[in-house]
Motif scaffolding. Structure first.
Motif, short mmCIF file in Angstrom:
data_model
loop_
_atom_site.label_atom_id
_atom_site.label_comp_id
_atom_site.label_asym_id
_atom_site.label_seq_id
_atom_site.Cartn_x
_atom_site.Cartn_y
_atom_site.Cartn_z
N GLY A 91 -7.34 21.25 83.90
CA GLY A 91 -6.30 21.84 84.54
C GLY A 91 -6.23 21.17 85.87
N ASN A 92 -5.34 21.35 86.55
CA ASN A 92 -5.24 20.96 88.05
C ASN A 92 -4.37 21.95 88.73
N TRP A 93 -4.41 21.53 89.97
CA TRP A 93 -3.94 22.57 90.95
C TRP A 93 -2.48 22.73 90.88
N GLU A 94 -1.63 21.89 90.76
CA GLU A 94 -0.35 21.95 90.62
C GLU A 94 0.15 22.80 89.07
N THR A 95 -0.70 22.50 88.33
CA THR A 95 -0.39 23.34 86.95
C THR A 95 -0.84 24.85 87.03
N LEU A 96 -1.80 24.95 87.69
CA LEU A 96 -2.48 26.46 88.15
C LEU A 96 -1.27 27.28 88.84
N VAL A 97 -0.56 26.65 89.98
CA VAL A 97 0.36 27.13 90.62
C VAL A 97 1.55 27.56 89.91
#
Length: 93
Positions: free
Chosen positions: A48-54
């Motif tokens: 995953g990545n930060w943008e997806t988590l947000v």
């Protein structure tokens, strides 16, 4: 034990927050993401990545009416971590 060396497994798991009646296709369209990525995240993934988590956190909050944070979406497995344990920074690993 040096905490930075303790093995940690983090999995993104949105299954318990998935809105009733929302298909993968609808979620992918609303999130602007590939349906395969949504399927993988719904099943649980270590990627995953930060943008997806947000994005997921905000979308699930909007869709469910509950405040869902990034922490809520992560399952963290760490058998060795004990916050009450003293840390010896001079210890060799």
């Amino acid at each position: 034990m040096i905490l930075g060396t303790a093995p940690v497994k983090v999995t993104l798991d949105v299954s318990s927050f998935w809105p009733d009646g929302v298909t993968i296709e609808v979620a992918a369209k609303e999130l602007g993401m590939n349906p395969r990525s949504i399927t993988t995240m719904r099943k649980g993934t270590e990627r995953g990545n930060w943008e997806t988590l947000v994005r997921l956190s905000r979308w699930l909050t909007h869709r469910t009416g509950q405040q869902i944070s990034i922490d809520d979406l992560l399952v963290i497995e760490d058998d060795d971590y004990n916050p009450g344990q003293e840390v010896n920074h001079n210890e060799q690993s």
